[in-house]
Design an enzyme around this catalytic site. Structure first.
Site, PDB file in Angstrom:
ATOM      1  N   CYS A 167       0.835  -1.195   0.000  1.00 28.23           N
ATOM      2  CA  CYS A 167       0.000   0.000   0.000  1.00 28.23           C
ATOM      3  C   CYS A 167       0.876   1.253   0.000  1.00 28.23           C
ATOM      4  O   CYS A 167       1.452   1.606  -1.021  1.00 28.23           O
ATOM      5  CB  CYS A 167      -0.993  -0.048   1.159  1.00 28.23           C
ATOM      6  SG  CYS A 167      -2.460   0.917   0.801  1.00 28.23           S
ATOM      7  N   HIS A 171      -3.708  -4.968   0.504  1.00 25.05           N
ATOM      8  CA  HIS A 171      -3.144  -5.505   1.749  1.00 25.05           C
ATOM      9  C   HIS A 171      -3.216  -7.034   1.750  1.00 25.05           C
ATOM     10  O   HIS A 171      -4.152  -7.597   2.328  1.00 25.05           O
ATOM     11  CB  HIS A 171      -3.900  -4.945   2.955  1.00 25.05           C
ATOM     12  CG  HIS A 171      -3.603  -3.512   3.216  1.00 25.05           C
ATOM     13  ND1 HIS A 171      -2.532  -3.097   3.960  1.00 25.05           N
ATOM     14  CD2 HIS A 171      -4.218  -2.385   2.793  1.00 25.05           C
ATOM     15  CE1 HIS A 171      -2.501  -1.777   4.010  1.00 25.05           C
ATOM     16  NE2 HIS A 171      -3.522  -1.325   3.297  1.00 25.05           N
ATOM     17  N   GLU A 220      -1.649  -9.084   3.465  1.00 21.28           N
ATOM     18  CA  GLU A 220      -1.522  -9.669   4.805  1.00 21.28           C
ATOM     19  C   GLU A 220      -2.877  -9.991   5.414  1.00 21.28           C
ATOM     20  O   GLU A 220      -2.985 -10.846   6.286  1.00 21.28           O
ATOM     21  CB  GLU A 220      -0.713  -8.737   5.718  1.00 21.28           C
ATOM     22  CG  GLU A 220      -1.394  -7.452   6.190  1.00 21.28           C
ATOM     23  CD  GLU A 220      -1.269  -6.289   5.215  1.00 21.28           C
ATOM     24  OE1 GLU A 220      -1.053  -6.533   4.004  1.00 21.28           O
ATOM     25  OE2 GLU A 220      -1.408  -5.130   5.655  1.00 21.28           O
TER      26      GLU A 220
END
Ligand code: GLN
Length: 542
Positions: A379, A514, A516
């Protein structure tokens, strides 16, 4: 029939209620039940979207674009079930809905009160959006005794009463501290906490006692007697070396058996072999790598919870222990980056907001690019990578982001509209801060033959979760590609750059989303697996 398990916490905060709920969910799942986890947060914010990461930790984003508590991340990582907007609620959300209804006249002139209007709204939320789940686990944020949590406790008390004991149960997580001066484990805080709960009419069915050493049978009997529960319902939750050992540890203590006993259910013993296999892999790594995370909110590691877990998942896949070296990006604005980054096997610049520390992040990107150290920009980390390439490779010396103010070369700029499916979404430049970002799952097309397409198993279309206001300005695409920064992922309409990479570099990837947030223990995210794999290769070089 759907059964409800309400999980409250007592004595102190930070006992790991979220993790503990996630682990129970995973255990019930391993016994063949369909579960769903939900979080009720007592604070007045409508959602945690505008809360400081320093205070509240990470904002977890769901596929359907809700900004939620980080505990939903634990739920997803442990159960593999994607959370929905309807799995997270706050006092602020409940009140704003109740007030909106009142303004519309829906209450037909009634005086609006906590009981029944607010508690009814909470109960409606608890039962809402359920399909065929066997268990709904509802975690109540905060600690029993907090003034804010009272309406939630009252609502779950009523709820338990209405559906009956065979459909609802209450679990209370407490602490049994070791007092060194006395050489004893103390049960009194647990007794007080349960009293507090009883004073609002809730009798816990199971007490889950966090402790750093075995709670002797004698102490458990005492807790059971004073707190009015069966001795077998006093479950010790001993500290463990990895969070992924929690489900196994709970099962060994009989936690899931006790839950089933409460409901009068029987089920085959859980198959925890895949958990055990992963835990032993975590405990016996074949090597280790060090990843530098150059960020801003490093004083509260909860701010990067999902990121740290995703890196661990990547490590587990590669049989490597991942050591995280947290570096405040501002140090690079004062000192030479080299001394901090020398010897690390990968550099990651995570998501972030605001100008402070951004020049330091750009320094870290430059170091990784020039020194050929694996680089992962997430990001904000992608945006900084693009600015770095624009300045130092394409000669756009004034390249910057309009997030930091007016800018001559807005390589990163504000998008006021974008396409999602067939719907054109618009957002005003001067709108509210809350809920004005590109949020949730969006599709991304991958360039054939690119590194990322290879990483995603030769897929050409992926879906990832977003949370940002600014976008890389595709008007700079051609100039940047000419100097080697390849735009290997684009939004379906070809307007929004989603992924950049540098072919020829050992591993240099920036992503606007994102990843993750989607990495799970049993489905580690391919980008993290590949990044750690590159770091392992790097570790063999240095
Ligand atoms: N601040 C940047 C933006 O709003 C990046 C956000 C992030 O990293 N999550 O676009």
């Amino acid at each position: 029939m759907t059964r409800f398990i309400f999980i409250t916490g007592g004595v102190v905060s930070s006992l790991g209620k979220g993790l503990s709920s996630a682990a129970l969910g995973a255990l019930l799942q391993a016994r063949g039940f369909k579960v769903r986890l939900r979080k009720l947060d007592p604070y007045i914010n409508v959602d945690p979207g505008t809360m400081s990461p320093y205070q509240h930790g990470e904002v977890y984003v769901t596929d359907d674009g809700a900004e939620t508590d980080l505990d939903l991340g634990h739920y997803e990582r442990f159960t593999g079930i994607s959370s929905r907007r309807s799995d997270s609620v706050t006092t602020g959300r409940i009140y704003s809905d109740v007030i909106a209804k009142e303004r519309r006249g829906d209450y037909l002139g009634a005086t609006i009160q906590v009981i029944p209007h607010v508690t009814d709204a909470i109960k409606d939320w608890i039962k809402g959006d359920i399909t065929d789940e066997d268990f709904i686990l509802c975690e109540i944020g905060g600690t029993v005794g907090d003034i804010e949590s009272l309406p939630f406790l009252e609502a779950i008390r009523q709820f338990g009463n209405e559906v009956g004991r065979d459909q609802a149960m209450f679990v209370h997580l407490t602490l049994v501290p070791w007092i060194p001066a006395a050489g004893e484990l103390k049960t009194k805080p647990t007794q007080h906490s349960v009293k507090e709960l009883q004073s609002v009419g809730i009798q816990p069915d199971i007490l889950l006692c966090r402790c750093d050493r075995e709670v002797p049978a004698e102490s458990r009997r005492k807790i059971a007697q004073f707190c009015n529960v069966r001795p077998s319902a006093v479950i010790q939750a001993l500290d463990v070396d990895t969070i992924y050992a929690v489900p196994g540890a709970y099962h060994a203590e009989g936690y899931d058996d006790e839950v089933l006993r409460h409901f009068g259910l029987t089920a085959p013993a859980p198959d925890l072999s895949r958990w055990d296999a992963l835990v032993s892999r975590i405990r016996q790594p074949e090597g280790e790598v060090t990843i530098a995370i150059v960020g801003k909110y490093i004083s509260l590691l909860d701010a990067y919870k999902s990121l740290a877990e995703a890196l661990r998942h990547g490590g587990i896949s590669n049989h490597a222990r991942v050591n995280l070296k947290w570096i405040d990006s501002e140090v690079f604005e004062r000192e030479d980056a080299v001394q901090h980054l020398e010897g690390v096997h990968g550099i990651l610049v995570p998501g972030g907001f605001g100008e402070r520390g951004s020049e330091g992040k750009i320094q870290a990107v430059k170091f990784a690019r020039e020194r050929k150290i694996p680089y992962f920009g997430i990001c904000f980390g992608m945006q900084m990578a693009v600015i770095e390439a624009a300045r130092n490779l394409a000669g756009v010396t004034k390249a910057g982001s309009t997030e930091f103010g007016p800018c001559d070369e807005p390589v990163v700029g504000l998008m006021t509209e974008w396409v999602r499916g067939n719907v054109l979404e618009k957002r005003a430049k001067d709108g509210d801060l809350g809920g004005t970002m590109r949020l949730g799952a969006y599709e991304c097309h991958l360039a054939k033959g690119s590194l990322v397409s290879h990483i995603y198993g030769d897929k050409l279309l992926i879906t990832e979760r977003h949370r940002h206001r600014y976008e890389v300005n595709y008007n700079y695409k051609e100039r940047l590609e000419q100097v080697g920064l390849k735009f290997s992922g684009m939004s379906p309409d070809g307007v929004l750059p989603e992924i950049v990479e540098i072919p020829g570099h050992p591993w240099f990837v920036g992503v606007q989303f994102h990843p993750e947030l989607k990495s799970r223990l049993f489905e580690p995210h391919p980008l993290f697996v590949s990044f750690i794999e590159a770091a392992v290769r790097q570790s063999r070089l240095v």
